[in-house]
Structure formats: C-alpha cells, structure tokens
Design an enzyme around this catalytic site. Structure first.
Site, PDB file in Angstrom:
ATOM      1  N   LYS A   1      99.723   7.840  95.705  1.00 23.01           N
ATOM      2  CA  LYS A   1      98.271   7.826  95.502  1.00 23.01           C
ATOM      3  C   LYS A   1      97.788   9.280  95.362  1.00 23.01           C
ATOM      4  O   LYS A   1      98.257  10.153  96.098  1.00 23.01           O
ATOM      5  CB  LYS A   1      97.639   7.205  96.747  1.00 23.01           C
ATOM      6  CG  LYS A   1      96.158   7.039  96.721  1.00 23.01           C
ATOM      7  CD  LYS A   1      95.741   6.352  98.027  1.00 23.01           C
ATOM      8  CE  LYS A   1      94.298   5.986  98.051  1.00 23.01           C
ATOM      9  NZ  LYS A   1      93.332   6.950  98.315  1.00 23.01           N
TER      10      LYS A   1
ATOM     11  N   LYS B   1      87.512   2.349 111.761  1.00 24.00           N
ATOM     12  CA  LYS B   1      87.405   3.820 111.862  1.00 24.00           C
ATOM     13  C   LYS B   1      87.314   4.276 113.304  1.00 24.00           C
ATOM     14  O   LYS B   1      87.830   5.325 113.668  1.00 24.00           O
ATOM     15  CB  LYS B   1      86.186   4.322 111.074  1.00 24.00           C
ATOM     16  CG  LYS B   1      86.489   4.519 109.612  1.00 24.00           C
ATOM     17  CD  LYS B   1      85.569   5.566 109.032  1.00 24.00           C
ATOM     18  CE  LYS B   1      86.041   6.022 107.674  1.00 24.00           C
ATOM     19  NZ  LYS B   1      85.149   6.993 107.078  1.00 24.00           N
TER      20      LYS B   1
ATOM     21  N   LYS C   1      94.318  14.921  97.984  1.00 23.26           N
ATOM     22  CA  LYS C   1      94.456  16.347  98.312  1.00 23.26           C
ATOM     23  C   LYS C   1      95.399  16.526  99.498  1.00 23.26           C
ATOM     24  O   LYS C   1      96.102  17.517  99.583  1.00 23.26           O
ATOM     25  CB  LYS C   1      93.088  16.925  98.667  1.00 23.26           C
ATOM     26  CG  LYS C   1      92.334  17.377  97.433  1.00 23.26           C
ATOM     27  CD  LYS C   1      91.013  18.011  97.843  1.00 23.26           C
ATOM     28  CE  LYS C   1      89.927  17.509  96.927  1.00 23.26           C
ATOM     29  NZ  LYS C   1      88.583  17.660  97.413  1.00 23.26           N
TER      30      LYS C   1
END
Ligand code: SF4
Length: 324
Positions: free
Chosen positions: A193, A114, A196
């Site tokens: 997949k 990350k 949103k």
C-alpha cells in the site's frame, strides 16, 4: 435544475502522494462539475487527534491548499477554505453537542477502534469528532457527502442528529446522503500500500524527472530474472500503474510481457512518459502557484468569506430555532 450541494474535508497532515490524489482528490475534481462544492481543510479535526504539537499546522494547510489547487480544484467554481477560519463550525459543534446522546458517539466503530490503538485519545474532542463533522455538513445544508464505506457510520450518525434537531426545534436541515466514492488504489513502488511510513510513495509534487526516477525503482515480477523470461503482469507494480496511467495500451503490454517481447526497462520507460503526460497539467498549475506565493492565501481568504456568508445565515436560523 438546481445542483446538489457537497461538503467534504481533509485533515492537513502533510504533503500528498499519488495514492492520496487517486484516493480522494481526483474524485473531488470530477464532483466539482456536478455539484456546488464546499471543500474544507479541516484543521479543527486535526486537533482532535494531534493536539499537542500544532507548530506545523500553517505549513500543512499551505501544502494541502497547494496540492488541491495543483490537482485541479477550481477556486471560483468551489468554495475552498480552512475550517477554523469560519468560527460558525465551532459554534454549531457546541450546540449540536448539547443534543447528542453520549451513547451515539461511543458506539461509532472508528471511535472504539482508534481508542484501543491509541489510548491517549481519551479526550472530549476526540469523542465529539462526529459532532464536528456533522456541524461541518449542516452549516452549508449539504445534501450530499462523498464518503468511503468506512465513513458510512459517521454519516448515519449525522442523519440521526438532523432528525433529532428538526424534531426538537424547527425543520431546518436536510438529511445528507452518502455518495460512495470509487477510489483507484495505487500501490507504492514496492508493491505494498502506498504510504509515507513505508517510504514507498511517489510525491504528488514530483517533477517529471523525479517521476521517471521513481518508476525506475518500481518492483516488477520477481520471477522474471532475464529479459527472455516470460513475465506475469498480474504481480507487477509497473503494470498496476499502466492500468491507471496508460489504460489504452494495457492489453498490448499484458501480451508483450507474457511473451517476453518487451523488457522491463522499456516497459517502465513507457509508463514514466505516460505518467509525465498525465500529470503535466498538475505540474504546471503547481509551478504557477509556487511562482506567486501570495495567491494561495488570497484564495483561502476569499473561500472563507464565501463560506462565512452561508454559515452565518444558517446559524441565524439555528439560534432562532433554539431561542438563543
Ligand atoms: Fe512488469 Fe512490464 Fe516487466 Fe511485465 S514487462 S514484468 S509488466 S515491468
């Protein structure tokens, strides 16, 4: 026989879609019958990566609680609460951070990944995310944590911290064990997949008519142009949904699709009605909660009170063990 105890949490990051429901919540709804469960809306965790703009947090927390309760989590059977409403999470996080070597945190794979993706996460809070997660679990002496494969390194770290604490001070905490969850993977209506960010999601709050409209938009086998063409259900999004919502008719639909004895319009109608039926209880619970706006707040206050009693008892033991 005493039930095992589970702690699990989710960050409040907006309204659920059906992929979120089948990815985690459906599993929790099953677990609530087997374990004593602490389910927490972990707003402090949300701050470890989204700390700049917090205005939407109250709305996101309310929506998450609504999604959980609509999905079938029972607020009497489980302890459902907001993490920051129980201050002991922050206190135990601080004390555990004193005994956690920096190297343990720096080697967590998700931290490195990350950090590379989003350089601005170079904060103390983000590095300490696994310490906060460990504090969440230990505060309730949970012996089981439902996790996906990708979270196993976090749990291993939690176990290392337990061993360090127990050896250094007093043997207070059980080593939490992973319970690997088998999430059902639901594609988005375009076959990718469900997300949103792709705009291909089906909201968990969708009404029966909204569900029907979403199903009408689903992509099918692109090679099947005319109704008389034989189809291939293996590449069809509608069929992937039939497997989850209409498992009893999957073999029949497979055969009918391959022999062109069912058209895609009819196949979609059948799916839509099965989805409406399968989600009817969720829909009814949501409507009841929406008609009673104060109810969610009451449930969260009640949950935080119950959680706090257990957390305070654990912290008394911790302070005693550490001579504080
Ligand atoms: Fe998909 Fe059903 Fe059409 Fe076959 S008949 S391609 S499974 S929608």
């Amino acid at each position: 026989m005493t039930k095992g105890r589970i702690f699990s949490g989710m960050q409040p990051s907006g309204k659920f879609h059906l992929g979120n429901y089948f990815g985690a919540l459906e599993n929790w709804v099953r677990l609530q019958h087997e374990y004593e469960c602490y389910f927490s809306i972990v707003d402090l965790h949300a701050l470890t990566s989204s700390y700049e703009d917090t205005k939407k947090l109250p709305e996101n927390i309310q929506n998450m609680a609504l999604d959980w309760l609509s999905g079938g989590l029972d607020p009497e059977k489980n302890i459902i609460f907001v993490q920051s409403h129980v201050k002991e999470h922050a206190e135990l996080h601080l004390l555990l951070s004193m005994i956690t070597p920096l190297g343990w945190l720096e080697r967590v794979p998700t931290y490195k990944d990350k950090l590379q993706q989003l350089g601005q996460l170079n904060t103390y809070g983000f590095l300490g995310y696994p310490v906060l997660m460990t504090a969440d679990i230990l505060l309730y002496k949970a012996d089981t944590v439902p996790v996906g494969e990708d979270q196993l390194p976090h749990l291993e770290l939690a176990r290392e911290m337990v061993r360090r604490f127990n050896n250094m001070y007093t043997d207070i905490f059980p080593e939490p064990q992973a319970r690997l969850s088998q999430a059902k993977l639901l594609p988005g209506i375009d076959g990718r997949k469900m997300s949103k960010s792709y705009g291909n999601e089906i909201p968990f709050a969708a009404s029966p008519d909204e569900l029907r409209a979403k199903v009408r938009l689903m992509v099918t086998d692109p090679q099947r142009v005319k109704k008389t063409d034989c189809g291939n259900p293996d590449v069809c999004t509608v069929f992937a949904f039939h497997k989850i919502f209409n498992s009893g008719e999957v073999a029949e639909i497979d055969a009918q699709c391959r022999s062109a004895s069912i058209g895609c319009v009819d196949c979609k109608k059948r799916l839509a009605e099965h989805m409406v039926t399968a989600l009817a209880d969720n829909h009814a619970r949501r409507q009841a909660l929406e008609n009673n706006p104060g109810r969610i707040k009451e449930i969260l206050v009640y949950g935080a009170e119950r959680a706090r009693t257990v957390a305070a008892a654990t912290m008394a033991e911790v302070r005693d063990a550490m001579h504080l």
